[in-house]
Design a protein around this motif. Structure first.
Motif, PDB file in Angstrom:
ATOM      1  N   UNK A  35       0.826  -1.202   0.000  1.00  0.00           N
ATOM      2  CA  UNK A  35       0.000   0.000   0.000  1.00  0.00           C
ATOM      3  C   UNK A  35       0.866   1.261   0.000  1.00  0.00           C
ATOM      4  N   UNK A  36       1.917   1.263   0.790  1.00  0.00           N
ATOM      5  CA  UNK A  36       2.811   2.433   0.833  1.00  0.00           C
ATOM      6  C   UNK A  36       3.594   2.545  -0.472  1.00  0.00           C
ATOM      7  N   UNK A  37       3.988   1.422  -1.045  1.00  0.00           N
ATOM      8  CA  UNK A  37       4.646   1.451  -2.359  1.00  0.00           C
ATOM      9  C   UNK A  37       3.687   2.023  -3.399  1.00  0.00           C
ATOM     10  N   UNK A  38       2.413   1.658  -3.321  1.00  0.00           N
ATOM     11  CA  UNK A  38       1.403   2.199  -4.242  1.00  0.00           C
ATOM     12  C   UNK A  38       1.275   3.710  -4.090  1.00  0.00           C
ATOM     13  N   UNK A  39       1.389   4.212  -2.866  1.00  0.00           N
ATOM     14  CA  UNK A  39       1.346   5.663  -2.648  1.00  0.00           C
ATOM     15  C   UNK A  39       2.514   6.347  -3.358  1.00  0.00           C
ATOM     16  N   UNK A  40       3.695   5.771  -3.241  1.00  0.00           N
ATOM     17  CA  UNK A  40       4.861   6.345  -3.929  1.00  0.00           C
ATOM     18  C   UNK A  40       4.689   6.265  -5.440  1.00  0.00           C
ATOM     19  N   UNK A  41       4.057   5.206  -5.928  1.00  0.00           N
ATOM     20  CA  UNK A  41       3.758   5.096  -7.359  1.00  0.00           C
ATOM     21  C   UNK A  41       2.827   6.216  -7.802  1.00  0.00           C
ATOM     22  N   UNK A  42       1.790   6.488  -7.011  1.00  0.00           N
ATOM     23  CA  UNK A  42       0.861   7.565  -7.356  1.00  0.00           C
ATOM     24  C   UNK A  42       1.571   8.922  -7.372  1.00  0.00           C
ATOM     25  N   UNK A 163      12.704   4.151  -3.253  1.00  0.00           N
ATOM     26  CA  UNK A 163      13.815   3.572  -4.011  1.00  0.00           C
ATOM     27  C   UNK A 163      13.394   3.262  -5.442  1.00  0.00           C
ATOM     28  N   UNK A 164      12.209   2.718  -5.587  1.00  0.00           N
ATOM     29  CA  UNK A 164      11.729   2.315  -6.918  1.00  0.00           C
ATOM     30  C   UNK A 164      11.248   3.525  -7.731  1.00  0.00           C
ATOM     31  N   UNK A 165      10.419   4.373  -7.139  1.00  0.00           N
ATOM     32  CA  UNK A 165       9.730   5.403  -7.907  1.00  0.00           C
ATOM     33  C   UNK A 165      10.335   6.793  -7.827  1.00  0.00           C
ATOM     34  N   UNK A 166      11.335   6.992  -7.006  1.00  0.00           N
ATOM     35  CA  UNK A 166      12.002   8.295  -6.972  1.00  0.00           C
ATOM     36  C   UNK A 166      13.358   8.243  -7.642  1.00  0.00           C
ATOM     37  N   UNK A 167      13.613   7.172  -8.361  1.00  0.00           N
ATOM     38  CA  UNK A 167      14.888   7.014  -9.045  1.00  0.00           C
ATOM     39  C   UNK A 167      14.818   7.784 -10.359  1.00  0.00           C
TER      40      UNK A 167
END
Length: 186
Positions: A35-42, A163-167
């Motif tokens: 869920x938190x990874x999904x937030x970073x994706x959004x 790490x994944x989406x702010x690269x």
């Protein structure tokens, strides 16, 4: 609510989300991380969509400039852009800061222009913001159970999501134009 380390017989958000086994708790922890990874994706999706709008505008603006340079205007200075954002541009309105000295053509400095999205584009931006807000609020509600394992999962999810989406590339600026990390007071 008090800080706790319960893993079995914990209840989150509603009575239907009751943890009755260690497997359910492990699944809940993995779900919280996702869920938190999904937030970073959004958040990344919002940045990418804004960048897409700017790129789309620049392409249209470049096409408009090339046709304007060929046509020119009566005074030879190209079209003026009114403060209202109406001019010889397409559906994306532009607010342009007039410079003190007359320019031979419209100012193309990106810092002097501001893209105002169309209603449809703004509706998409608002939808992305609403989704971010809802997911972030749900994560906050989970944190308010003060379960140490859930809070650790939120932190792990934030790390992995960042790490994944702010690269992405980091813009290099000189020290005189750099602002602090909050983006204010610079």
């Amino acid at each position: 609510m008090l800080w706790n380390w319960y893993s079995v017989d914990a209840c989150f958000i509603s009575s239907t989300w009751r943890i009755t086994s260690k497997g359910k708790f492990a699944g809940s922890c993995i779900g919280v991380i996702c869920l938190v990874i999904a937030l970073e994706f959004l958040r990344r999706l919002q940045r990418e969509y804004d960048a897409y709008l700017v790129k789309q505008h620049r392409v249209r603006n470049a096409q408009t400039h090339s046709s304007v340079h060929e046509q020119g205007s009566e005074d030879g200075h190209g079209p003026d852009i009114e403060a209202s954002g109406k001019g010889n541009y397409d559906s994306n309105r532009v607010v342009q800061v007039k410079s003190a000295s007359p320019a031979p053509h419209p100012v193309t400095n990106p810092k002097s222009q501001r893209l105002v999205p169309t209603v449809f584009q703004q509706a998409i931006r608002a939808l992305l913001h609403m989704l971010q807000f809802a997911v972030a609020y749900f994560i906050m509600l989970l944190a308010m159970y003060y379960n140490g394992y859930i809070i650790i999962c939120i932190i792990i999810g934030a790390y992995l999501g960042s790490f994944i989406f702010s690269w992405e590339g980091i813009q290099m600026t000189d020290a005189t134009t750099q602002r602090d990390s909050t983006g204010c007071c610079g």
